[in-house]
Each structure stands twice: as structure tokens, then as C-alpha cells.
Write a protein that holds these residues in place. Structure first.
Motif, PDB file in Angstrom:
ATOM      1  N   ARG A  68     -38.084 -15.452 -75.860  1.00  0.00           N
ATOM      2  CA  ARG A  68     -37.256 -16.411 -76.590  1.00  0.00           C
ATOM      3  C   ARG A  68     -37.127 -17.681 -75.748  1.00  0.00           C
ATOM      4  O   ARG A  68     -36.961 -17.619 -74.534  1.00  0.00           O
ATOM      5  N   VAL A  69     -37.162 -18.826 -76.403  1.00  0.00           N
ATOM      6  CA  VAL A  69     -37.127 -20.107 -75.705  1.00  0.00           C
ATOM      7  C   VAL A  69     -36.129 -21.036 -76.384  1.00  0.00           C
ATOM      8  O   VAL A  69     -35.557 -20.708 -77.425  1.00  0.00           O
ATOM      9  N   THR A  70     -35.960 -22.213 -75.794  1.00  0.00           N
ATOM     10  CA  THR A  70     -35.121 -23.255 -76.383  1.00  0.00           C
ATOM     11  C   THR A  70     -36.007 -24.450 -76.712  1.00  0.00           C
ATOM     12  O   THR A  70     -36.720 -24.957 -75.848  1.00  0.00           O
ATOM     13  N   PHE A  71     -35.964 -24.883 -77.974  1.00  0.00           N
ATOM     14  CA  PHE A  71     -36.741 -26.034 -78.427  1.00  0.00           C
ATOM     15  C   PHE A  71     -35.833 -27.249 -78.542  1.00  0.00           C
ATOM     16  O   PHE A  71     -34.737 -27.175 -79.109  1.00  0.00           O
ATOM     17  N   PHE A  72     -36.293 -28.400 -78.022  1.00  0.00           N
ATOM     18  CA  PHE A  72     -35.598 -29.676 -78.190  1.00  0.00           C
ATOM     19  C   PHE A  72     -36.457 -30.543 -79.108  1.00  0.00           C
ATOM     20  O   PHE A  72     -37.605 -30.841 -78.801  1.00  0.00           O
ATOM     21  N   ALA A  73     -35.870 -30.932 -80.238  1.00  0.00           N
ATOM     22  CA  ALA A  73     -36.676 -31.545 -81.293  1.00  0.00           C
ATOM     23  C   ALA A  73     -36.301 -32.983 -81.586  1.00  0.00           C
ATOM     24  O   ALA A  73     -35.122 -33.337 -81.665  1.00  0.00           O
ATOM     25  N   ALA A  74     -37.335 -33.809 -81.752  1.00  0.00           N
ATOM     26  CA  ALA A  74     -37.237 -35.163 -82.279  1.00  0.00           C
ATOM     27  C   ALA A  74     -38.214 -35.262 -83.443  1.00  0.00           C
ATOM     28  O   ALA A  74     -39.109 -34.422 -83.596  1.00  0.00           O
ATOM     29  N   ALA A  75     -38.055 -36.278 -84.261  1.00  0.00           N
ATOM     30  CA  ALA A  75     -38.952 -36.487 -85.401  1.00  0.00           C
ATOM     31  C   ALA A  75     -40.159 -37.300 -84.943  1.00  0.00           C
ATOM     32  O   ALA A  75     -40.353 -38.451 -85.329  1.00  0.00           O
ATOM     33  N   GLU A  76     -41.007 -36.691 -84.116  1.00  0.00           N
ATOM     34  CA  GLU A  76     -42.153 -37.386 -83.534  1.00  0.00           C
ATOM     35  C   GLU A  76     -43.374 -37.339 -84.454  1.00  0.00           C
ATOM     36  O   GLU A  76     -43.545 -36.409 -85.250  1.00  0.00           O
ATOM     37  N   ARG A  77     -44.231 -38.329 -84.320  1.00  0.00           N
ATOM     38  CA  ARG A  77     -45.463 -38.393 -85.102  1.00  0.00           C
ATOM     39  C   ARG A  77     -46.324 -37.165 -84.814  1.00  0.00           C
ATOM     40  O   ARG A  77     -46.460 -36.731 -83.666  1.00  0.00           O
ATOM     41  N   THR A  78     -46.929 -36.619 -85.864  1.00  0.00           N
ATOM     42  CA  THR A  78     -47.711 -35.399 -85.711  1.00  0.00           C
ATOM     43  C   THR A  78     -49.156 -35.591 -86.161  1.00  0.00           C
ATOM     44  O   THR A  78     -49.509 -36.594 -86.784  1.00  0.00           O
ATOM     45  N   GLN A  79     -49.971 -34.595 -85.872  1.00  0.00           N
ATOM     46  CA  GLN A  79     -51.358 -34.604 -86.308  1.00  0.00           C
ATOM     47  C   GLN A  79     -51.488 -34.327 -87.801  1.00  0.00           C
ATOM     48  O   GLN A  79     -52.584 -34.449 -88.360  1.00  0.00           O
ATOM     49  N   THR A  80     -50.385 -33.972 -88.447  1.00  0.00           N
ATOM     50  CA  THR A  80     -50.396 -33.700 -89.882  1.00  0.00           C
ATOM     51  C   THR A  80     -49.882 -34.894 -90.689  1.00  0.00           C
ATOM     52  O   THR A  80     -49.430 -34.744 -91.822  1.00  0.00           O
ATOM     53  N   ASP A  81     -49.938 -36.083 -90.073  1.00  0.00           N
ATOM     54  CA  ASP A  81     -49.588 -37.336 -90.748  1.00  0.00           C
ATOM     55  C   ASP A  81     -48.138 -37.391 -91.220  1.00  0.00           C
ATOM     56  O   ASP A  81     -47.825 -38.004 -92.245  1.00  0.00           O
ATOM     57  N   GLY A  82     -47.270 -36.767 -90.490  1.00  0.00           N
ATOM     58  CA  GLY A  82     -45.847 -36.830 -90.781  1.00  0.00           C
ATOM     59  C   GLY A  82     -45.085 -36.840 -89.474  1.00  0.00           C
ATOM     60  O   GLY A  82     -45.514 -37.446 -88.502  1.00  0.00           O
ATOM     61  N   ASP A  83     -43.942 -36.157 -89.466  1.00  0.00           N
ATOM     62  CA  ASP A  83     -43.207 -36.028 -88.213  1.00  0.00           C
ATOM     63  C   ASP A  83     -42.804 -34.582 -88.001  1.00  0.00           C
ATOM     64  O   ASP A  83     -42.870 -33.759 -88.925  1.00  0.00           O
ATOM     65  N   SER A  84     -42.395 -34.261 -86.804  1.00  0.00           N
ATOM     66  CA  SER A  84     -42.190 -32.871 -86.408  1.00  0.00           C
ATOM     67  C   SER A  84     -40.965 -32.219 -87.034  1.00  0.00           C
ATOM     68  O   SER A  84     -40.770 -31.006 -86.892  1.00  0.00           O
ATOM     69  N   LEU A  85     -40.141 -32.990 -87.734  1.00  0.00           N
ATOM     70  CA  LEU A  85     -39.003 -32.424 -88.441  1.00  0.00           C
ATOM     71  C   LEU A  85     -39.114 -32.618 -89.955  1.00  0.00           C
ATOM     72  O   LEU A  85     -38.126 -32.495 -90.675  1.00  0.00           O
ATOM     73  N   ASP A  86     -40.314 -32.890 -90.436  1.00  0.00           N
ATOM     74  CA  ASP A  86     -40.463 -33.117 -91.875  1.00  0.00           C
ATOM     75  C   ASP A  86     -40.596 -31.788 -92.622  1.00  0.00           C
ATOM     76  O   ASP A  86     -40.545 -30.697 -92.033  1.00  0.00           O
ATOM     77  N   ASP A  87     -40.759 -31.871 -93.947  1.00  0.00           N
ATOM     78  CA  ASP A  87     -40.802 -30.667 -94.764  1.00  0.00           C
ATOM     79  C   ASP A  87     -42.021 -29.799 -94.454  1.00  0.00           C
ATOM     80  O   ASP A  87     -41.981 -28.573 -94.645  1.00  0.00           O
ATOM     81  N   HIS A  88     -43.105 -30.419 -94.002  1.00  0.00           N
ATOM     82  CA  HIS A  88     -44.291 -29.636 -93.652  1.00  0.00           C
ATOM     83  C   HIS A  88     -43.975 -28.631 -92.551  1.00  0.00           C
ATOM     84  O   HIS A  88     -44.447 -27.483 -92.594  1.00  0.00           O
ATOM     85  N   ARG A  96     -38.993 -19.741 -86.327  1.00  0.00           N
ATOM     86  CA  ARG A  96     -38.597 -19.632 -84.918  1.00  0.00           C
ATOM     87  C   ARG A  96     -37.117 -19.245 -84.799  1.00  0.00           C
ATOM     88  O   ARG A  96     -36.729 -18.501 -83.900  1.00  0.00           O
ATOM     89  N   ALA A  97     -36.302 -19.749 -85.701  1.00  0.00           N
ATOM     90  CA  ALA A  97     -34.890 -19.376 -85.703  1.00  0.00           C
ATOM     91  C   ALA A  97     -34.735 -17.889 -85.987  1.00  0.00           C
ATOM     92  O   ALA A  97     -33.932 -17.198 -85.340  1.00  0.00           O
ATOM     93  N   ALA A  98     -35.499 -17.378 -86.944  1.00  0.00           N
ATOM     94  CA  ALA A  98     -35.409 -15.965 -87.306  1.00  0.00           C
ATOM     95  C   ALA A  98     -35.803 -15.063 -86.148  1.00  0.00           C
ATOM     96  O   ALA A  98     -35.342 -13.916 -86.064  1.00  0.00           O
ATOM     97  N   GLU A  99     -36.629 -15.573 -85.255  1.00  0.00           N
ATOM     98  CA  GLU A  99     -37.065 -14.788 -84.098  1.00  0.00           C
ATOM     99  C   GLU A  99     -36.061 -14.807 -82.948  1.00  0.00           C
ATOM    100  O   GLU A  99     -36.261 -14.114 -81.949  1.00  0.00           O
ATOM    101  N   GLY A 100     -35.002 -15.600 -83.077  1.00  0.00           N
ATOM    102  CA  GLY A 100     -33.980 -15.620 -82.045  1.00  0.00           C
ATOM    103  C   GLY A 100     -34.075 -16.749 -81.041  1.00  0.00           C
ATOM    104  O   GLY A 100     -33.375 -16.748 -80.025  1.00  0.00           O
ATOM    105  N   ASN A 101     -34.956 -17.725 -81.306  1.00  0.00           N
ATOM    106  CA  ASN A 101     -35.040 -18.885 -80.418  1.00  0.00           C
ATOM    107  C   ASN A 101     -33.844 -19.815 -80.649  1.00  0.00           C
ATOM    108  O   ASN A 101     -33.166 -19.738 -81.671  1.00  0.00           O
ATOM    109  N   GLU A 102     -33.604 -20.696 -79.691  1.00  0.00           N
ATOM    110  CA  GLU A 102     -32.498 -21.642 -79.788  1.00  0.00           C
ATOM    111  C   GLU A 102     -33.042 -23.062 -79.906  1.00  0.00           C
ATOM    112  O   GLU A 102     -34.213 -23.332 -79.602  1.00  0.00           O
TER     113      GLU A 102
END
Length: 276
Positions: A68-88, A96-102
Motif C-alpha cells: 500500500r502506498v500514498t499517492f499525491f495527485a495533481a491534474a497534470e498533462r497525460t499521454q492520453t490527451d487529458g489530465d491525471s484527474l480527468d474522467d479517463h 487504488r482506493a479499493a485496494e487500501g492506498n491513501e
């Protein structure tokens, strides 16, 4: 039959010698899991967002190794032509939440602190590397900076169904005492990383090979260290995670380390408890 620690140590030795094919050693190493009762030599693996190109691989490794790890998230540009917090990417975060990560905020617009601006109340020179103000430096009030931290946290809560920790990580680790005080004033404590925990996935692979970074990490990481990696770095030609993530986890387990999230970190337990 060899014990799980011995299997992991053997697998790591073969990997470092270059004599094992990818995946063959991982099955043997997967039996080394986190201790259910106590964690006497904890380390705290954390990931910041990035282009998300290695995110599926990271998820597979963490599940296989029961980490289990801790993720720190921003809405950064991605290789999928969106951002890392978009609907994709929303289903990925939810899994990841269901697996118990923070989770924690990395500011929504990956907003770099550049300087304090003199005055009362405090304000700051900020240069985002994502969002509508990408690459543009401007002055933010403490309230505006806090709002950008909160926006990421709120988005994570919405897509995962799990409330993030009251922690944040400033992009690049760039901060000032005034900035940290402003963030704490709105409920977010800064979570950096240990010197030995800088895993080097941002560094140029021409000078810092994956083999060199792995050897360095396995030799220098100590109990209590916070480790830092990313979900994709645009500038590195030879990506770190495919070569190093699982060998690092297996190698640390073979040395008696175990993995916890920042919820368990002694520096943050009281803060988290007081900011439910």
C-alpha cells in the motif's frame, strides 16, 4: 522449499545479474507480503502524478507485491490527451482506493512556489505547470493557494469515494516557512521525502541508469524513510518504474523492510487524527 525471504533475495540477485526474464522472478517474490501484525522496519512509498504512462504497471506491481502506498495527485498533462484527474483516469484512482492506498493533494495545477511576496497577509509568486495558467507566473494569496490544494483533494474524494489525507506535497518540494504556515492554516500539512528516498526517476537516464539508481536505493534506504517516485516522467528516456519498481520492493522486503502508508507515519498520525 526455500523461505519467502530467501526466494526474494535469490530473485533479486538473479535480476541484478541480468539472468532472469521479466515476470519469472516476480511470482516467487510475491509471497513476501506486508506483515499483518507489526511493521518493525517501515518505509513509506509515495507516488506523485505525471504523464500516467506507467500507472497501470505501478498498480499491477503494488497488487502483486501486496504493498500500500500514498499517492499525491495533481491534474497534470497525460499521454492520453487529458489530465491525471480527468474522467479517463477516474476508474484507476477508484481501484487504488479499493485496494487500501491513501491519497493527498499535489496542488491541482501542479503549482510551483517561486518566492514569497512581502506584505501582510502573505502572498506568493506561483508558477503552475498544468491547467489554464501553465507556465505563467503570478501572485497568489494564501487563500488562493489553499484553494488549489483543496481542489485536488476534493476531486480525489469525488472520484474515489475516499477522503484523502489532510496532507499535501508541493511540486518540486519547493516551499517556504510562510507557504507551509499558510497550508497548515487551511488544514494541510506538508509531506516531503527523505534524502535517501529520492529514487531518481526524474533524473536523466544517460547519467543515472536504472541499475545505478536501484543499487543506490537498496544501499541507502533506512527504516522510516519516505520514498518518492512518479507515475510518469516526460524527460526520462529510459523509464524508471518498469525496470526498478518491483526489484526495489522485493529487495527491500528481503532486507526486512515493510511498507506502510503515510497514515501510519509517526510525523503525521496526530495531525491526521486532529483533522478528520
Amino acid at each position: 522449499m526455500a523461505s519467502a525471504p530467501k526466494r526474494a533475495a535469490t530473485a533479486l540477485a538473479l535480476l541484478l545479474a541480468g539472468s532472469v526474464v521479466p515476470g519469472a522472478w516476480a511470482a516467487g517474490a510475491a509471497g513476501v507480503s506486508q506483515g499483518a501484525a507489526t511493521c518493525e522496519k517501515p518505509v513509506y512509498l509515495t507516488f506523485d502524478t505525471g504523464h500516467m504512462g506507467v500507472a497501470p504497471l505501478v498498480a499491477d506491481v503494488l497488487k502483486r507485491q501486496n504493498v500500500r502506498v500514498t499517492f499525491f495527485a495533481a491534474a497534470e498533462r497525460t499521454q492520453t490527451d487529458g489530465d491525471s484527474l480527468d474522467d479517463h483516469w477516474a476508474p484507476w484512482w477508484k481501484a487504488r482506493a479499493a485496494e487500501g492506498n491513501e491519497f493527498g493533494s499535489h496542488t491541482y495545477d501542479h503549482a510551483y512556489w517561486r518566492a514569497d511576496v512581502k506584505g501582510t497577509p502573505p502572498s506568493f509568486r506561483i508558477k503552475p505547470s498544468a491547467g489554464p495558467q501553465d507556465g505563467k507566473e503570478s501572485t497568489w494569496s494564501a487563500a488562493e493557494y489553499c484553494a488549489n490544494i483543496r481542489k485536488s483533494s476534493d476531486r480525489l474524494a469525488a472520484i474515489t469515494g475516499k477522503k484523502p489525507l489532510p496532507l499535501y506535497r508541493a511540486p518540486g518540494g519547493k516551499t517556504s516557512p510562510a507557504l507551509l504556515a499558510a497550508a497548515e492554516g487551511c488544514g494541510y500539512k506538508y509531506a516531503g521525502w527523505s534524502p535517501a528516498g529520492f529514487l531518481g526517476d526524474e533524473l536523466p537516464s544517460e547519467k543515472f541508469s536504472n541499475a545505478k539508481l536501484l543499487t543506490q536505493a537498496l544501499g541507502s534506504i533506512r527504516p522510516g524513510d519516505i520514498l518518492l517516485a512518479h507515475l510518469g516522467i516526460w524527460s526520462r528516456k529510459d523509464p524508471w518504474a518498469p525496470a526498478n519498481l518491483e526489484p526495489l520492493i522485493v529487495g527491500l522486503k528481503a532486507k526486512g523492510f515493510c511498507f506502510e502508508t503515510l497514515r501510519q507515519h509517526p510525523d503525521f498520525r496526530a495531525w491526521i487524527a486532529s483533522h478528520p
